[in-house]
Design an enzyme around this catalytic site. Structure first.
Site, PDB file in Angstrom:
ATOM      1  N   ASP A  10       0.854  -1.191   0.000  1.00 18.71           N
ATOM      2  CA  ASP A  10       0.000   0.000   0.000  1.00 18.71           C
ATOM      3  C   ASP A  10       0.887   1.236   0.000  1.00 18.71           C
ATOM      4  OD1 ASP A  10      -2.403   1.340  -0.143  1.00 18.71           O
ATOM      5  OD2 ASP A  10      -2.842   1.216   1.997  1.00 18.71           O
ATOM      6  N   GLY A  11       0.335   2.298  -0.537  1.00 14.93           N
ATOM      7  CA  GLY A  11       1.004   3.584  -0.549  1.00 14.93           C
ATOM      8  C   GLY A  11       0.063   4.644  -0.018  1.00 14.93           C
ATOM      9  N   GLU A  50       2.294   3.740  -4.221  1.00  9.79           N
ATOM     10  CA  GLU A  50       1.674   2.436  -4.506  1.00  9.79           C
ATOM     11  C   GLU A  50       2.612   1.588  -5.358  1.00  9.79           C
ATOM     12  OE1 GLU A  50      -1.092   1.222  -3.292  1.00  9.79           O
ATOM     13  OE2 GLU A  50      -2.460   2.867  -2.862  1.00  9.79           O
ATOM     14  N   ASP A  73      -4.309  -2.731  -3.303  1.00 12.78           N
ATOM     15  CA  ASP A  73      -5.586  -2.047  -3.483  1.00 12.78           C
ATOM     16  C   ASP A  73      -5.475  -0.932  -4.528  1.00 12.78           C
ATOM     17  OD1 ASP A  73      -4.248  -0.003  -2.163  1.00 12.78           O
ATOM     18  OD2 ASP A  73      -5.530  -0.035  -0.398  1.00 12.78           O
ATOM     19  N   HIS A 123      -9.290  -0.554   2.573  1.00 18.66           N
ATOM     20  CA  HIS A 123     -10.065  -0.181   3.760  1.00 18.66           C
ATOM     21  C   HIS A 123     -11.312  -1.054   3.895  1.00 18.66           C
ATOM     22  CE1 HIS A 123      -7.335   3.174   4.005  1.00 18.66           C
ATOM     23  NE2 HIS A 123      -7.616   3.450   2.747  1.00 18.66           N
ATOM     24  N   ASP A 133      -1.448  -0.278   5.059  1.00 17.82           N
ATOM     25  CA  ASP A 133      -1.930   1.098   5.138  1.00 17.82           C
ATOM     26  C   ASP A 133      -1.382   1.782   6.382  1.00 17.82           C
ATOM     27  OD1 ASP A 133      -3.799   3.305   4.235  1.00 17.82           O
ATOM     28  OD2 ASP A 133      -4.625   2.882   6.230  1.00 17.82           O
TER      29      ASP A 133
END
Length: 159
Positions: A10-11, A50, A73, A123, A133
């Site tokens: 994740d970024g 990301e 994501d 999320h 995250d």
């Protein structure tokens, strides 16, 4: 393909551009072996973070030709690879493409392994994605953030 490694990524960016960071969780399939890592940058974008998360995960692999599943994501990253857009960009020399430095770096390491991608909704209470995250957001708030030199150089051209 039986995957040997799962890489969750994740970024994050506070502002876009702004302070940013990435988070990675790597798991060796069939074992309890897991690694986490992260890094923050003082001026970057969410898409860069990301993509950098995926690159960093792949670069951490010690042996070539690993069977890897990257779980992200980021539609930007997953669609660019799975729909082979990045290969078209490469054929055109990445002309007018954002993040060309990272896409070139990605392709170099991507070709050293057998990599599949899976998109998951962010999320959405996925434990490893939520952890990535947390790591990315934490990294973006650290003091003495790293410099995303390519991005800052490109950003200067806009003014």
């Amino acid at each position: 393909m039986q995957h040997e490694v799962h890489i969750y990524t994740d970024g994050a960016a506070k502002g876009n551009p702004g302070n940013g960071g990435y988070g990675v969780v790597m798991e060796l399939v069939g074992t309890l072996h897991k690694k986490e890592f992260y890094e923050g940058f003082r001026l970057t974008t969410n898409n860069r973070m990301e993509l950098l998360a995926v690159i960093m995960g792949l670069e951490k692999l010690k042996n070539p030709n690993r069977k890897v599943l990257v779980i992200s994501d980021s539609k930007y990253v997953v669609d660019s690879v799975e729909k082979k857009w990045v290969l078209g960009w490469e054929k055109k020399g990445f002309a007018n493409r954002k993040n060309s430095d990272l896409w070139k770096r990605f392709l170099k390491i991507y070709r050293q392994h057998q990599v599949d991608f899976k998109w998951i909704k962010g999320h959405n209470n996925h434990p490893q994605n939520e952890r990535c995250d947390e790591l990315a957001v934490y990294a973006s708030g650290l003091p003495n953030l790293s410099i995303d030199a390519f991005y800052e150089k490109e950003d200067e051209k806009l003014f």
